[in-house]
Scaffold this active site. Sequence first.
Site, short mmCIF file in Angstrom:
data_model
loop_
_atom_site.label_atom_id
_atom_site.label_comp_id
_atom_site.label_asym_id
_atom_site.label_seq_id
_atom_site.Cartn_x
_atom_site.Cartn_y
_atom_site.Cartn_z
N ASP A 314 -22.78 -4.80 4.63
CA ASP A 314 -21.52 -5.52 4.72
C ASP A 314 -20.57 -5.10 3.60
OD1 ASP A 314 -19.91 -7.81 5.79
OD2 ASP A 314 -20.22 -8.58 3.76
N GLU A 367 -20.33 -1.03 7.22
CA GLU A 367 -19.08 -1.68 7.61
C GLU A 367 -18.05 -1.25 6.57
OE1 GLU A 367 -16.47 -5.66 7.84
OE2 GLU A 367 -18.00 -5.33 6.32
#
Length: 634
Positions: A314, A367
């Site tokens: 993330d 990401e």
Amino acid sequence: MTKVIAHSLFTDFDIDLFKAGKHFRLYEKLGAHLIEVNGVKGVYFAVWAPTAQAVSVIGDFNYWTQGEHNLNVRWDSSGIWEGFIPDISKGALYKYKIQSNINGVVTEKADPFARYCEKPPHTASVVWDLDYKWKDDNWMQNRQDFNALDKPYSVYEVHLGSWKRGDHNRFLTYLELADDLVKYVKETGFTHVEFMPIMEYPYDPSWGYQLTGYFAPTSRFGKPQDFMVLVDKLHQEGIGVILDWVPSHFPDDAHGLGYFDGSHLYEHPDRRKGYHPDWKSLVFNYGRNEVRAFLISNAVFWLQNYHIDGLRVDAVASMLYLDYSRKDGEWEANIFGGRENLDSISFLKEFNEVIYSNFNGIQTIAEESTSFSMVSRPTSFGGLGFGMKWMMGWMHDTLKYFEKETVYRKYHQNELTFSMTYAFTENFMLPFSHDEVVYGKKSLIYKMPGDEWQRFANLRLLYGYMFTHPGTKLLFMGAEFGQTGEWNFEQSLDWHLLQYDFHSGIKRLITDLNQLYKSQPALYEKQFTGDGFEWINYSDHQNAVLSYIRKGNNPDDNIIVVCNFTQVVRENYRIGIPRKGKLQEIFNSDAKLYGGSGIENSKILKTDSISYDGRDFSAELVLPPLSVTVYILV
């Protein structure tokens, strides 16, 4: 009360590795371990707290009394405190009471290496083991055949707390999900599930992205072994499991990692590097060896102990740049005068090297929303070493295009074709994630223009375009049946919508697209290389039509894709064909079983010896309204 007995699981080599930041299985040493010493059963505790003056274990076994069970500091300046406490058993609650050398500060912390945590809002750690008999040998032995970059990779992104709720809006347990969710993912044909963070987190509105228990699956849904059952059953059905992993930041909750021993132990001491202004959270000190070892050990832990097949990392962009979300004066350039966070870049490279060298058939996915180069290229070539990267630009451009009324689309075709100018610079995954259906952004179905029929036709077209575009795929839960409301983490998806034909049609479409993706080698064998894609015509903006070829290793497997981005039926639409033969339609998003109008090329079409689109052969098709049609040459 029995006192602490001097005991250690650490060797001198362990300590050398830890200090050097090269010990990547710290969970085998630090934390709470059920062991036997001299015939006596109990728990060995070890915690890193280098600025501590004293560390004691407090828990339900000593009435949470400080000083009853003081740990011993190691002599080797590692900063590790340890000891064996007899007669403590599995299920005991505990924390560390830490008196710091800094101004007498006292902290009370959960165990950073706890395997299990109290159910929030309670915050104690729980003594636990990870004993479990796995039944996924076939998957694990053959995982590289299912999980490789030249295989179908269609991901169903799931928030476990809101996929489906039980009676009185209660959470489903891991064991209930092991029945319901596994059956559903198998039925709809996804190859993988991606769980939004399941590591323990204190605050539900964070969706799990503010972690306090990095080594513990959240107790909201059951015990660690229950989560193992869920992973095990997914594997038994041939479905891979990806976890969201959050090494980018952590919350400053009193029981968490922040200011752990009275010092900036895990977070960077310089607030310009150690505090994230967007999320009001703390940022790891990626230049500190012991912190790097903690994080990489955590990644290894989930792959080793829970048989996880991939980690989606993330907020990588926030890790790469020193000025991310910071104004002038709020950040300091690196030693070369640049904005790149060199410690973080070095950490990410090492993380990927360790993961890929220790586990067969896994993938890491970034990401990452910027133009930082070579994110998904090997570190030996100067890349960050990820297996894939989310194609955020494609997602934003595509949704921006689809939100336009069809009459205006002819002026914006470049928003779709632009992605092909950089599609093969990285190994891209195409995401329609949870971030696109919250905070007033509307659900995917309500991003689509037109009346109800057109909305659903546009959504079917969007999905057809996604599944035939180069790259792997990710859909957030609910998108597969046209969820109408924005995602709400506090309640179940709107499963009642499946009683309506348009919504059940979308689910059938996704099921068939997954089957198409898995059955057509041209859609996955070369999904990351320019050799796997060829335009037929990208310039027919007047009709808002795109046509292209997807290619596999065998030219006989090539398929032809035609997208009509308006509701106008195109009769006798001619496209160039690469060779002489017959065209057979194998997929049509306008089929009646999906809720479409049923216009199709029902007969096998012969190619004509008429030059078109720069090719010697061509064929005339009928293009249904707002549709994707797919053909094979037979």
